[in-house]
Motif scaffolding. Structure first.
Motif, PDB file in Angstrom:
ATOM      1  N   VAL A  60       0.845  -1.190   0.000  1.00 54.72           N
ATOM      2  CA  VAL A  60       0.000   0.000   0.000  1.00 54.72           C
ATOM      3  C   VAL A  60       0.883   1.243   0.000  1.00 54.72           C
ATOM      4  CG1 VAL A  60      -1.723   1.342   1.295  1.00 54.72           C
ATOM      5  CG2 VAL A  60      -1.859  -1.148   1.274  1.00 54.72           C
ATOM      6  N   ARG A  68      -4.973   6.320   0.813  1.00 51.87           N
ATOM      7  CA  ARG A  68      -4.396   5.269  -0.024  1.00 51.87           C
ATOM      8  C   ARG A  68      -4.324   5.764  -1.466  1.00 51.87           C
ATOM      9  NH1 ARG A  68      -8.118   2.951   3.337  1.00 51.87           N
ATOM     10  NH2 ARG A  68      -7.405   1.256   4.667  1.00 51.87           N
ATOM     11  N   LEU A  71      -2.941   0.270  -3.948  1.00 53.76           N
ATOM     12  CA  LEU A  71      -2.982  -0.944  -3.151  1.00 53.76           C
ATOM     13  C   LEU A  71      -2.968  -2.121  -4.102  1.00 53.76           C
ATOM     14  CD1 LEU A  71      -5.238  -1.790  -0.170  1.00 53.76           C
ATOM     15  CD2 LEU A  71      -5.169  -3.329  -2.110  1.00 53.76           C
ATOM     16  N   TYR A  86      -1.659  -1.223   5.106  1.00 51.66           N
ATOM     17  CA  TYR A  86      -2.109   0.170   5.220  1.00 51.66           C
ATOM     18  C   TYR A  86      -1.656   0.776   6.543  1.00 51.66           C
ATOM     19  CZ  TYR A  86      -5.065   4.171   6.120  1.00 51.66           C
ATOM     20  OH  TYR A  86      -5.504   5.423   6.464  1.00 51.66           O
TER      21      TYR A  86
END
Length: 173
Positions: A60, A68, A71, A86
């Motif tokens: 991520v 984000r 990903l 994350y």
């Protein structure tokens, strides 16, 4: 409005009206972050590097706001690694920034050396001190974080992240 609250409101307004002038602020904040193309390449390289070593991972990329940007869940990567990658990226991008720590390992090491405290630890949302994330740096400053999760050890996650960042580093201008 009562007299006291009206006076407080006026004082508050005056303080905020004067503050930007005193600080010579322009009202615009300029930030840097990876392009979507580079962010996607970075997660792709991370997952591919780990896959070559037999590790099924998630990578991520986050910007400094913790958003984000990219990903990628590699084939067979555990579902919990989506969140963990994350959390790692978010941690290095947010907590690492203040102390110029470039990895979650550096944050983990600092915290391990901290003296014991009687102050209760309040968990911060989306934060982990697990190894496996590196800061994305440009012009001497952090512009984001890359977190990798799923290898059989955080040091292996971090190795994949470092190898991937090395492959795109020359295009981060």
């Amino acid at each position: 409005m009562s007299r006291i609250s009206a006076l407080q409101a006026v004082a508050f307004s005056v303080a905020f009206a004067a503050a930007p002038a005193a600080l010579n602020a322009q009202g615009i904040i300029h930030t840097q972050k990876l392009s979507a193309q580079l962010a996607n390449e970075l997660v792709g390289e991370s997952v591919a590097t780990c896959a070559k070593n037999g590790y099924k991972v998630v990578a991520v990329v986050v910007d400094l706001d913790g958003v984000r940007q990219a990903l990628l869940r590699g084939d067979g990567a555990p579902i919990h690694s989506v969140d963990n990658a994350y959390y790692k990226a978010y941690t290095v991008a947010s907590l690492g920034l203040a102390r110029k720590e470039e990895t979650t390992k550096a944050i983990q090491d600092r915290m391990a050396k901290a003296p014991p405290t009687t102050v209760p630890q309040t968990p911060l949302p989306n934060v982990t001190y697990a190894q496996g994330a590196i800061a994305i740096m440009s012009s001497g400053g952090t512009i984001g974080g890359l977190g990798v999760s799923g290898a059989p050890g955080g040091h292996l996650d971090e190795e994949c992240a470092r190898a991937a960042l090395a492959k795109i580093k020359d295009r981060m201008k």
